[in-house]
Design an enzyme around this catalytic site. Structure first.
Site, PDB file in Angstrom:
ATOM      1  N   TYR A   1      -4.232   3.964   6.185  1.00 29.41           N
ATOM      2  CA  TYR A   1      -4.632   2.952   7.174  1.00 29.41           C
ATOM      3  C   TYR A   1      -5.949   3.345   7.837  1.00 29.41           C
ATOM      4  O   TYR A   1      -6.804   2.499   8.079  1.00 29.41           O
ATOM      5  CB  TYR A   1      -3.583   2.811   8.287  1.00 29.41           C
TER       6      TYR A   1
ATOM      7  N   LYS B   1       0.838  -1.189   0.000  1.00 29.56           N
ATOM      8  CA  LYS B   1       0.000   0.000   0.000  1.00 29.56           C
ATOM      9  C   LYS B   1       0.876   1.242   0.000  1.00 29.56           C
ATOM     10  O   LYS B   1       2.017   1.130   0.462  1.00 29.56           O
ATOM     11  CB  LYS B   1      -0.981   0.025   1.158  1.00 29.56           C
TER      12      LYS B   1
HETATM   13  P1  NDP Z   1      12.520   1.499   2.386  1.00 26.41           P
HETATM   14  O1  NDP Z   1      13.058   2.769   1.872  1.00 26.41           O
HETATM   15  O2  NDP Z   1      13.030   1.010   3.684  1.00 26.41           O
HETATM   16  O3  NDP Z   1      12.739   0.313   1.328  1.00 26.41           O
HETATM   17  C1  NDP Z   1      12.463   0.464  -0.020  1.00 26.41           C
HETATM   18  C2  NDP Z   1      13.436  -0.419  -0.807  1.00 26.41           C
HETATM   19  O4  NDP Z   1      13.093  -0.304  -2.177  1.00 26.41           O
HETATM   20  C3  NDP Z   1      14.885   0.011  -0.725  1.00 26.41           C
HETATM   21  O5  NDP Z   1      15.554  -0.533   0.391  1.00 26.41           O
HETATM   22  C4  NDP Z   1      15.448  -0.529  -2.009  1.00 26.41           C
HETATM   23  O6  NDP Z   1      15.730  -1.907  -1.846  1.00 26.41           O
HETATM   24  C5  NDP Z   1      14.271  -0.447  -2.974  1.00 26.41           C
HETATM   25  N1  NDP Z   1      14.383   0.685  -3.908  1.00 26.41           N
HETATM   26  C6  NDP Z   1      14.473   0.550  -5.249  1.00 26.41           C
HETATM   27  N2  NDP Z   1      14.574   1.753  -5.837  1.00 26.41           N
HETATM   28  C7  NDP Z   1      14.572   2.666  -4.857  1.00 26.41           C
HETATM   29  C8  NDP Z   1      14.686   4.073  -4.851  1.00 26.41           C
HETATM   30  N3  NDP Z   1      14.769   4.790  -5.977  1.00 26.41           N
HETATM   31  N4  NDP Z   1      14.658   4.716  -3.662  1.00 26.41           N
HETATM   32  C9  NDP Z   1      14.536   4.021  -2.506  1.00 26.41           C
HETATM   33  N5  NDP Z   1      14.429   2.672  -2.449  1.00 26.41           N
HETATM   34  C10 NDP Z   1      14.446   1.991  -3.625  1.00 26.41           C
HETATM   35  O7  NDP Z   1      10.938   1.657   2.436  1.00 26.41           O
HETATM   36  P2  NDP Z   1       9.879   0.801   3.261  1.00 26.41           P
HETATM   37  O8  NDP Z   1      10.371  -0.564   3.438  1.00 26.41           O
HETATM   38  O9  NDP Z   1       9.486   1.551   4.450  1.00 26.41           O
HETATM   39  O10 NDP Z   1       8.625   0.833   2.254  1.00 26.41           O
HETATM   40  C11 NDP Z   1       8.555   0.007   1.123  1.00 26.41           C
HETATM   41  C12 NDP Z   1       7.100  -0.198   0.750  1.00 26.41           C
HETATM   42  O11 NDP Z   1       6.417  -0.835   1.819  1.00 26.41           O
HETATM   43  C13 NDP Z   1       6.312   1.073   0.473  1.00 26.41           C
HETATM   44  O12 NDP Z   1       5.366   0.828  -0.518  1.00 26.41           O
HETATM   45  C14 NDP Z   1       5.584   1.342   1.777  1.00 26.41           C
HETATM   46  O13 NDP Z   1       4.406   2.098   1.629  1.00 26.41           O
HETATM   47  C15 NDP Z   1       5.297  -0.071   2.227  1.00 26.41           C
HETATM   48  N6  NDP Z   1       5.178  -0.207   3.666  1.00 26.41           N
HETATM   49  C16 NDP Z   1       4.081  -0.854   4.149  1.00 26.41           C
HETATM   50  C17 NDP Z   1       3.925  -1.021   5.479  1.00 26.41           C
HETATM   51  C18 NDP Z   1       2.739  -1.768   5.982  1.00 26.41           C
HETATM   52  O14 NDP Z   1       2.522  -1.772   7.184  1.00 26.41           O
HETATM   53  N7  NDP Z   1       1.964  -2.416   5.110  1.00 26.41           N
HETATM   54  C19 NDP Z   1       4.892  -0.490   6.447  1.00 26.41           C
HETATM   55  C20 NDP Z   1       6.041   0.139   5.836  1.00 26.41           C
HETATM   56  C21 NDP Z   1       6.155   0.275   4.490  1.00 26.41           C
HETATM   57  P3  NDP Z   1      17.011  -2.576  -2.501  1.00 26.41           P
HETATM   58  O15 NDP Z   1      18.174  -1.904  -1.857  1.00 26.41           O
HETATM   59  O16 NDP Z   1      16.862  -3.992  -2.146  1.00 26.41           O
HETATM   60  O17 NDP Z   1      16.923  -2.331  -3.980  1.00 26.41           O
END
Ligand code: NDP
Length: 388
Positions: A235, A147
Site C-alpha cells: 500500500y 493485491k
Molecule cells: P481470509 O483468510 O479471510 O480469506 C481467504 C479466503 O480464501 C478463505 O476464507 C477461503 O474462502 C479461501 N481459501 C481458499 N483456499 C484457502 C486456503 N488454502 N487457505 C485459506 N483460505 C483459502 O483472507 P483475506 O480476506 O484477508 O484476504 C483475501 C485476499 O484479499 C488476499 O489476497 C488479501 O491480500 C486481500 N486483501 C485485500 C485487502 C485490501 O484492502 N485490498 C484487505 C484484506 C485482504 P472459502 O472458505 O470461501 O473457500
C-alpha cells in the site's frame, strides 16, 4: 386508451430513453438534497438486469466484510455467483444476498457456461491468485485480482499473457486509486500545492496474530508469497507511486524482522526500504508485521508538506496540508467507503468496453518486480538494485 394518455406514455418513454444517453437529464433526475454532498448522482444507475454480473471467489474476511457489502452502492455491478470451499457459507451468503449461482474450487471452470458472470473477483490467499485468475480468463471472464497480484513476477507475467490470449481485462484491486482522499492528495501534489516534492515516506503495518486464520496463511511462503511488504507494505509503495505519478528506478532495503520470532520462519516480519523515483524524488518506507496498525504517507515539498494518516483504511482516511508558515490543515474529503463501489463500477466499465482498467495487471507486475528487487537488496545487506 385515449389519445392524450398515449401521448403522455410516449412522452414519458421518450424522455426515459433520452435520459439514459444524457447526463444533464440524469442530473435532473438525481435526488435533490440541499446542504449535503451527492457524490455519484450525476450517473444514473444501470437497471438491475443491465448491471455487470460478478462472481466472488473466496468468501473470507475481506470479501464478506468489505467487498460484498460494497456492491450495495455499485451503480453498474451486481453479484451473480459465489465461489467457495465451504458450501454452507456460500449457501448462507447466497440466501442473504439473493445470489443463486454457487460454485466450489473443483467445479469453478464451469463458470464458462454462465453468461450471468462477466467479471470474476479473486479474493483468495496470494499463492492462489495466479491459478484462479488464469482459470477465469480461460473461461472467458474479465478478472479483478486482489493485491498483491501474485507470489512472483513470473506468475504475474503469466496472468497478463492469459488475459491477452483471452482478449479479456485483468485488473489488480488497488482500491486507494478510487478513494477520495488519496485522489485528492494526488491532485494537490500535481497542482504544486506544496511546491516541488523532494522527499516522501510511507509506513504500513500491523501486528500479525499467528492464532488468527487470515493471518496464518500470510505467514507462509506458499500462500502469502512474501511477508509484510507483500501484504501491507505494498500500500505504501503503490500509494506513493500513485500520489507522485512516477516510477521507481532504484531501490535498497533491509529486513527488520525480530530475531528468532517463530512467526517469521518463512516470510519477512518487516522491511525498511528506499526508492529513487524517475522524477528525482526519494521515498523511503517501512512495512511490518510487528508494529501496531498504521498506514501513513508524508511528502515534503519546497513550500509545504502533505500528509495522510490514516492513508488507506476502508472508511476513514485523513489528508493534511501544511503550507510554509501556516498551521497544518485537515482537508475534508468525501466518504472513503465509496472506494469499493467506485472500483467495482470502474472495472465493470473496463470489462464492458474491453479497455484497460485504471489499475491494470501491468501495474501489479511492476509492483511485484519492485518488491523482488527490494528483497534482493535486503539479501545483500541493502545494496542498491536497479529496477528495470
Ligand atoms: P481470509 O483468510 O479471510 O480469506 C481467504 C479466503 O480464501 C478463505 O476464507 C477461503 O474462502 C479461501 N481459501 C481458499 N483456499 C484457502 C486456503 N488454502 N487457505 C485459506 N483460505 C483459502 O483472507 P483475506 O480476506 O484477508 O484476504 C483475501 C485476499 O484479499 C488476499 O489476497 C488479501 O491480500 C486481500 N486483501 C485485500 C485487502 C485490501 O484492502 N485490498 C484487505 C484484506 C485482504 P472459502 O472458505 O470461501 O473457500
Amino acid at each position: 386508451m385515449s389519445d392524450s394518455r398515449i401521448q403522455r406514455r410516449e412522452l414519458l418513454f421518450g424522455m426515459g430513453a433520452a435520459s439514459l444517453a444524457s447526463t444533464s437529464f440524469s442530473g435532473a433526475l438525481a435526488q435533490k438534497a440541499e446542504g449535503q454532498p451527492m457524490p455519484g448522482n450525476a450517473v444514473l444507475p444501470e437497471s438491475p438486469a443491465a448491471k455487470t454480473g460478478w462472481a466472488i471467489v473466496g468468501l473470507g474476511s475481506f470479501a464478506i466484510g468489505q467487498i460484498i457489502p460494497g456492491f450495495a452502492d455499485a451503480r453498474r455491478s451486481k453479484i451473480t455467483a459465489f465461489v467457495s470451499g465451504s458450501p454452507q457459507k456460500a449457501a448462507q451468503l447466497g440466501e442473504r444476498y439473493a445470489v443463486r449461482h454457487l460454485y466450489d474450487y473443483a467445479n469453478f471452470d464451469r463458470i464458462i457456461d454462465n453468461q450471468e458472470i462477466e467479471c470474476v473477483y479473486i479474493v483468495l490467499p496470494v499463492g492462489l491468485h495466479a491459478e484462479y485468475t488464469i482459470r477465469a480468463l480461460k473461461a472467458g471472464k474479465h478478472v479483478l485480482c486482489e493485491k498483491p497480484m501474485a507470489s512472483t513476477s513470473q506468475e504475474c507475467a503469466a496472468m497478463i499473457a492469459a488475459a491477452n490470449a483471452a482478449n479479456r481485462q485483468l485488473g489488480v484491486a488497488y482500491r486507494v486509486h478510487f478513494e477520495p482522499a488519496n485522489i485528492e492528495a494526488r491532485q494537490r501534489l500535481a497542482k504544486g500545492e506544496i511546491g516541488d516534492v523532494r522527499y516522501g515516506s510511507a509506513d504500513a503495518g500491523f501486528n500479525a496474530n499467528p492464532d488468527y486464520p487470515p493471518h496464518q496463511w500470510r505467514l507462509t511462503k506458499e500462500l502469502g508469497g512474501g511477508g509484510s511488504m507483500y501484504d501491507i507494505g505494498i500500500y505504501g509503495l503503490n500509494g506513493a507511486l500513485f500520489h507522485l505519478d512516477s516510477e521507481v528506478i532504484e531501490v535498497s532495503a533491509i529486513y527488520t524482522s525480530p530475531a528468532n520470532d517463530p512467526r517469521f520462519r518463512e516470510v519477512e516480519g518487516g522491511l525498511s526500504w528506499r526508492a529513487k523515483l524517475a522524477n528525482g524524488c526519494v521515498v523511503q518506507g517501512s512495512s511490518s508485521y510487528c508494529y501496531s496498525y498504521v498506514t501513513r504517507h508524508h511528502y515534503q515539498g519546497s513550500s509545504g508538506a502533505l500528509s495522510m494518516e490514516p492513508a488507506s483504511t476502508y472508511y476513514d482516511n485523513d489528508l493534511f496540508i501544511a503550507r510554509s508558515g501556516q498551521p497544518k490543515a485537515l482537508i475534508n474529503t468525501a466518504n472513503a467507503g465509496t472506494q469499493f463501489a467506485a472500483q467495482l463500477d470502474a472495472f465493470s466499465e473496463a470489462a464492458r468496453t474491453n479497455t484497460k482498467h485504471r489499475t491494470p495487471g501491468e501495474m501489479g507486475l511492476r509492483d511485484i518486480r519492485i518488491i523482488e528487487a527490494m528483497y534482493r537488496s535486503a539479501d545483500s545487506n541493502g545494496a542498491a538494485i536497479k529496477v528495470e
